[in-house]
Design an enzyme around this catalytic site. Structure first.
Site, mmCIF file in Angstrom:
data_model
loop_
_atom_site.group_PDB
_atom_site.id
_atom_site.type_symbol
_atom_site.label_atom_id
_atom_site.label_comp_id
_atom_site.label_asym_id
_atom_site.label_seq_id
_atom_site.Cartn_x
_atom_site.Cartn_y
_atom_site.Cartn_z
ATOM 1 N N LYS A 66 0.834 -1.205 0.000
ATOM 2 C CA LYS A 66 0.000 0.000 0.000
ATOM 3 C C LYS A 66 0.872 1.260 0.000
ATOM 4 C CE LYS A 66 -3.857 -2.420 2.045
ATOM 5 N NZ LYS A 66 -4.517 -2.945 3.230
ATOM 6 N N GLN A 110 -4.907 -1.759 9.383
ATOM 7 C CA GLN A 110 -4.707 -3.055 8.743
ATOM 8 C C GLN A 110 -5.323 -4.165 9.603
ATOM 9 O OE1 GLN A 110 -3.303 -3.573 5.619
ATOM 10 N NE2 GLN A 110 -4.042 -5.655 5.928
ATOM 11 N N ASP A 133 -11.362 2.608 3.696
ATOM 12 C CA ASP A 133 -11.588 1.165 3.529
ATOM 13 C C ASP A 133 -13.080 0.868 3.331
ATOM 14 O OD1 ASP A 133 -9.686 -0.773 3.288
ATOM 15 O OD2 ASP A 133 -9.290 -0.973 5.440
#
Ligand code: NAP
Length: 307
Positions: A66, A110, A133
């Site tokens: 990422k 994460q 997200d």
């Protein structure tokens, strides 16, 4: 007038059926880099904060990928690495700090988190307008309502982009989704049924409680498979000409590989490719789109500061 006859090789015919997620993701990243540069010219450098708790090797490699994708597209990434013993309150305090930081447009925690931390409490602590997200209930609710000002979770958004950019017409088609997780199955099913361009499908969702999933998968014009098990879908389960999107990522032992494993999806790719009209490979199908849509969401979040 005589028409030129093009004779395709078997490998060309075969490659026509593959939805190349790597190529489509690369095209979108060029568009994202252009948008990031436009924002920089307006004095806004798009920025995403990535929080990693612990040192799970798979999570470390996802986070590294990422960060690399951000730097390649002109998005600033802020890494917060926190030790595995971080408490839930400490993590929430870090999120609060980032929620209040104007240079951070998107926040990503994460997953998975260590077992002592409640993931749902963490997702809810992220400001919805920074939840790139798309896991916050507000953003999931907006997705359900068909409102465009929220963030769509990245894998479902990537699947929809793959369909649109491959010229797959979903309107009026029967889409069957195998899997009902909150991060893939439920959101992609809801995106497909919206009364919108690039959607407007009739949608069926199957799961382990479906007694005969094959009854439904054989009717699918578009089959999205997110079950998390290799060979969940075999050739006898699909209709000739179906579009098959394989979301699964599974490690299977392979002694010919240095790592001792290889990645496969949830469908029996070799058996399905000659029957399907389009199929995504694993790796190189849905996977590259997920990070790309995270970048797209970060640009969307930053663009709000310009308006
Ligand atoms: P998940 O949370 O484990 O959900 C799997 C779903 O599939 C569940 O709803 C389960 O039903 C259903 N299922 C399992 N076996 C089935 C079967 N034989 N027939 C019908 N339904 C079945 O998994 P997920 O997070 O959605 O992920 C699915 C796969 O996609 C995994 O391999 C994951 O690694 C991969 N993935 C890839 C990306 C990417 O970027 N490429 C992103 C996310 C996930 P129940 O609800 O009844 O248990």
């Amino acid at each position: 007038m005589q028409r030129a006859v093009t004779i395709l090789t078997i490998s060309q015919i075969r490659s026509m059926k593959i939805i190349d997620g790597k190529k489509i993701a690369a095209q979108i990243r060029v568009e994202i880099a252009r948008e990031a540069a436009d924002l920089v010219r307006l004095g806004i450098t798009p920025g995403i904060a990535v929080i990693l708790v612990g040192d799970n090797p798979a999570s470390v490699s996802y986070v590294t990928a990422k960060e690399r994708a951000c730097s390649e597209t002109g998005i600033r990434s802020f890494m917060s690495r926190m030790p595995v013993e971080t408490t839930q309150d400490e993590l929430i305090n870090e999120i609060k700090r980032l929620n209040a930081d104007d240079s951070v447009h998107g926040i990503l925690v994460q997953l998975p988190l260590p077992k002592h931390i409640d993931e749902s409490a963490i997702i809810r602590a992220i400001a919805p307008e920074k939840d790139v997200d798309g896991f916050h209930p507000i953003n999931l609710g907006k997705l359900l309502l068909g409102e465009d000002d929220g963030f769509t979770s990245c894998t479902p958004a990537g699947i929809m982009e793959l369909l649109v950019r491959s010229g797959v017409d979903t309107s009026g088609k029967h889409a069957v989704v195998l899997g009902r997780s909150n991060i893939v199955g439920k959101p992609v099913a809801n995106l497909l049924l919206q009364k919108k361009d690039g959607a407007n499908a009739t949608v069926t969702i199957c799961h382990t409680g479906t007694p005969d999933a094959t009854h439904f998968t054989r009717q699918a014009d578009i089959l999205i498979v997110a079950a998390g098990r290799p060979n969940t879908v075999t050739a006898d389960m699909i209709k000739p000409g179906a579009v098959v999107i394989d979301v699964g990522v599974n490690r299977v032992p392979d002694t010919s590989k240095k790592s001792g494993f290889r990645l496969v999806g949830d469908v029996d790719f070799d058996a399905i490719a000659p029957i399907a009209s389009f199929v995504t490979p694993v790796p190189g199908g849905v996977g590259p789109m997920t990070i790309t849509m995270l970048l797209a969401n970060t640009i969307k979040a930053a663009r709000r500061c310009a308006t």
